[in-house]
Scaffold this active site. Structure first.
Site, PDB file in Angstrom:
ATOM      1  N   ASP A  54       0.863  -1.180   0.000  1.00 33.27           N
ATOM      2  CA  ASP A  54       0.000   0.000   0.000  1.00 33.27           C
ATOM      3  C   ASP A  54       0.902   1.234   0.000  1.00 33.27           C
ATOM      4  O   ASP A  54       2.125   1.123   0.086  1.00 33.27           O
ATOM      5  CB  ASP A  54      -0.955  -0.031   1.190  1.00 33.27           C
ATOM      6  CG  ASP A  54      -0.246   0.038   2.533  1.00 33.27           C
ATOM      7  OD1 ASP A  54       1.003   0.214   2.564  1.00 33.27           O
ATOM      8  OD2 ASP A  54      -0.914  -0.102   3.563  1.00 33.27           O
TER       9      ASP A  54
ATOM     10  N   ASP B  35      -7.852  -7.374  -0.039  1.00 34.28           N
ATOM     11  CA  ASP B  35      -6.948  -7.675   1.072  1.00 34.28           C
ATOM     12  C   ASP B  35      -7.695  -7.387   2.355  1.00 34.28           C
ATOM     13  O   ASP B  35      -8.589  -6.537   2.385  1.00 34.28           O
ATOM     14  CB  ASP B  35      -5.702  -6.787   1.046  1.00 34.28           C
ATOM     15  CG  ASP B  35      -6.001  -5.375   1.506  1.00 34.28           C
ATOM     16  OD1 ASP B  35      -6.558  -4.598   0.707  1.00 34.28           O
ATOM     17  OD2 ASP B  35      -5.730  -5.048   2.680  1.00 34.28           O
TER      18      ASP B  35
ATOM     19  N   CYS C  49     -12.845 -28.877   6.019  1.00 32.97           N
ATOM     20  CA  CYS C  49     -11.641 -28.138   5.649  1.00 32.97           C
ATOM     21  C   CYS C  49     -10.481 -29.110   5.476  1.00 32.97           C
ATOM     22  O   CYS C  49     -10.294 -30.023   6.272  1.00 32.97           O
ATOM     23  CB  CYS C  49     -11.313 -27.111   6.720  1.00 32.97           C
ATOM     24  SG  CYS C  49      -9.772 -26.209   6.426  1.00 32.97           S
TER      25      CYS C  49
ATOM     26  N   CYS D 101      -7.249 -28.244   5.489  1.00 36.66           N
ATOM     27  CA  CYS D 101      -5.976 -27.666   5.925  1.00 36.66           C
ATOM     28  C   CYS D 101      -5.283 -28.573   6.940  1.00 36.66           C
ATOM     29  O   CYS D 101      -5.888 -29.463   7.530  1.00 36.66           O
ATOM     30  CB  CYS D 101      -6.160 -26.254   6.476  1.00 36.66           C
ATOM     31  SG  CYS D 101      -6.623 -26.147   8.218  1.00 36.66           S
TER      32      CYS D 101
ATOM     33  N   CYS E  98      -6.942 -28.613  10.540  1.00 34.14           N
ATOM     34  CA  CYS E  98      -8.163 -29.414  10.680  1.00 34.14           C
ATOM     35  C   CYS E  98      -7.879 -30.896  10.498  1.00 34.14           C
ATOM     36  O   CYS E  98      -8.590 -31.744  11.036  1.00 34.14           O
ATOM     37  CB  CYS E  98      -9.221 -28.930   9.697  1.00 34.14           C
ATOM     38  SG  CYS E  98      -9.859 -27.289  10.129  1.00 34.14           S
TER      39      CYS E  98
ATOM     40  N   HIS F 290      -5.296 -21.928   9.668  1.00 34.18           N
ATOM     41  CA  HIS F 290      -6.650 -22.339   9.280  1.00 34.18           C
ATOM     42  C   HIS F 290      -7.434 -21.199   8.631  1.00 34.18           C
ATOM     43  O   HIS F 290      -8.065 -21.388   7.578  1.00 34.18           O
ATOM     44  CB  HIS F 290      -7.453 -22.874  10.463  1.00 34.18           C
ATOM     45  CG  HIS F 290      -8.903 -23.007  10.113  1.00 34.18           C
ATOM     46  ND1 HIS F 290      -9.384 -24.057   9.358  1.00 34.18           N
ATOM     47  CD2 HIS F 290      -9.956 -22.168  10.307  1.00 34.18           C
ATOM     48  CE1 HIS F 290     -10.673 -23.868   9.122  1.00 34.18           C
ATOM     49  NE2 HIS F 290     -11.047 -22.732   9.688  1.00 34.18           N
TER      50      HIS F 290
END
Lengths: 395, 395
Positions: free
Chosen positions: A60, A290, A328, A330, A333, A359
């Site tokens: 930014d 974002d 999930c 990931c 999980c 996660h």
């Protein structure tokens, strides 16, 4: 885009970000300017070399954060004087110095220096602020065009390329990472939305995006879009939203502003949002977003799941052997129970932040991946926020 | 053994510990008893199930930590009354309750409840304390033998076995992880030291180790060793060292105590040490050690390298593009520069702790791996602490 404020997505090593499929992350110029300082990052070959990240990076302009220091700043036509939140020292950001900083940091995508209009603001204030942003956009572009070759993607960067897995990525190609993202976004959009084009990868300089302001006034937003487009940028952001206004108003302004932005250029909505919101805005035509929400919420034990938000600190999870989100995929999980995650959080263990953040980022990136997939399939397969996502809405 | 105080090696996910080659980690009964509580861990199938860790785990008896609460404890023949450091609530540990807690936590190796004699202590105090430890060891074993079948390695544990990569590890085998370690240690030792035997894996219960005390008195240490061996344990620890005494004295007591411990049983030196010290003690015949040093030092930015200690917070690393330790193969040294690690530490980023801890654990585990290798090669290849290790000595 996961947010990596000071060249670190808080608590998550870069190899895990790669595993999660993060294609681009965001750094904050204000924070990096103060610490470690632009010169240090520049000498290390820019942010890519400094943090060892070969995917795309966006910075930014520092404007939003400087404007957040309401007590510590003074705005003039020339720029903004502000005091560091770290040590109170005085600093000055102008369109030119913000460009200089972002060229030194060497992200793939950098942002024009804008004024984020506060909410609420009256009509005169919204116009005045929008016009200042337009003048600053012109100055940003002028400085960028005159100095864009100073980006630190040279020998210094090449010397710190990781030893494994990236040998096929040439130094020059790194500068294209951002544009490769645009190309992919455009390609995806073209499946559902005609008119998209694939930008050419120059491989030599950064891409400077313009920012549309104009408060909550649709006419001012239209004028801001037109004036920004007249200056000419390879991508356009919608700034000044998610600053306290009702969500319906956010959506209305996003929708009306999008009408005035070219469909063949990336359109970036800054600072949003919940999982449902990012699906909603993507469906409106937004290509990039974002937000600190997934990472910040993780640090407070707020986890997004296919069945809605979970506050992992609650005692009811203390002996729950189930995974956080059975749907999930990931690594959190797949391995840990809610009971363990709750224990880590209650015990103030650093691993709580690490696992929670992994996660939440996975949930966000999976959500957007589903959006991409639905775009490829075409209009009739549009991915709408389902029951589970809706339950993540109220934070 | 990396220390995972409350079922977490601070800042390091379990899959990274596996990548690092950690074969056994340590949990602290005192901390786990207070939070999340033994009953919660028991219901989750013990520590293995609770924290999703299929390698071996050792728990201490809680004695050392309770004795560290000098202002908050009262010792009697029956046990120790202490106040929680978390909320000031009153609790009581006896040999029986410490065994009950450790059986509920379900580690592979558990420790007899002992009294860690303070330093300095006079002759009468050292004898009195050693004799108390001997009586408590007998009570520990008695309770353990009567309750060892209550270890929570049943259906409850099996239900939370991770879904991938461990299918070949049966529930019953988990209980053998510790003894599989002994078997490997004995096998290694037998290459250089005759007399080693491979214990049989029962697969049914935990292994309770005895602890030798006796302060800094060699005769008392001998008597303590003999009395502990007379009770009979599958492994023996040397406790009450590294409590403030000079390092030469530590070595002297370790060396003299080892003479009285059986060579065919694991010998565990508690609470040491620097990288040089663990090499030194391994060369004396110690098989197991634990220490918070690698993890705690990492949190303070003190990193162990082949060229000595590095204080990563120092400004001289601010623009150092080199890796922390060019001779280290860990993922931190392979990817990040000293400048980046220094920036993360200076910015108080959580990732600093994560990466620093991964490196320090890698350095320690690599050091011990070299010791193992030298033992396999035989006496003439003994691994002595080299110049680099020596420079890690003074902390």
């Amino acid at each position: 885009m996961p947010v990596g404020t000071v060249a670190s997505v808080k608590g998550v090593p870069q190899d895990v970000l790669e595993e999660l499929g993060a294609q681009i992350i965001l750094g904050n110029t204000y924070h990096l300017y103060l610490r470690p300082g632009v010169e240090t990052v520049r000498k290390m070959g820019g942010l890519h070399g400094f943090m060892s990240w070969n995917q795309a990076i966006l910075t930014d302009s520092g404007g939003f954060q400087v404007f957040s220091l309401s007590e510590l700043r003074k705005v003039s036509e020339e720029g903004v004087t502000f005091r560091s939140h770290l040590d109170g020292s005085s600093h000055f950001f102008s369109p030119e110095s913000a460009m200089e900083a972002q060229i030194g940091l060497g992200a793939d995508i950098i942002m024009a220096f804008d004024e984020c209009t506060e909410y609420p603001a009256d009509a005169a204030r919204m116009r005045e602020s929008m016009e200042m942003t337009a003048r600053w956009a012109a100055r940003s572009k002028k400085y960028f065009e005159e100095h864009k070759q100073e980006v630190p993607w040279g020998a210094a960067f090449g010397s710190w390329l990781p030893a494994t897995g990236t040998e096929d990525v040439g130094t020059a190609a790194i500068g294209c990472a951002g544009e490769r993202q645009f190309a992919r976004a455009a390609e995806l959009r073209s499946a559902g939305q005609p008119g998209a084009a694939a930008p050419t990868c120059t491989g030599k300089t950064q891409s400077l995006f313009g920012i549309v302001q104009g408060g909550m006034d649709r006419a001012l937003r239209k004028e801001s879009a037109e004036r920004t487009i007249a200056i000419g940028f390879p991508g356009y952001a919608i700034g000044g939203l998610s600053v306290g206004e009702p969500r319906e108003l956010t959506r209305e302004i996003v929708e009306s502003t999008l009408e005035h932005l070219p469909k063949d250029k990336p359109r970036y909505l800054m600072g949003v949002g919940t999982p449902e919101e990012i699906v909603e805005y993507a469906n409106l035509g937004i290509d990039m977003m974002d937000c600190v929400l997934p990472t910040r919420a993780a640090r407070h034990g707020l986890l997004f799941t296919s069945e809605g938000k979970v506050s992992i600190k609650q005692a009811r999870h203390a002996q729950d052997q189930g995974s956080l989100d059975p749907k999930c995929g990931c690594k959190v999980c797949g391995r840990y129970s809610r009971a363990y995650l709750r224990h880590l959080y209650a015990s103030n263990e650093v691993l709580a932040q690490v696992l929670n953040t992994i996660h939440n980022l996975s949930f966000y990136l999976d959500t957007i991946e589903r959006v991409r997939h639905s775009i490829l399939l075409g209009e009739e397969y549009r991915f709408l926020s389902g029951a589970g996502l809706d339950r993540n809405l109220e934070l």
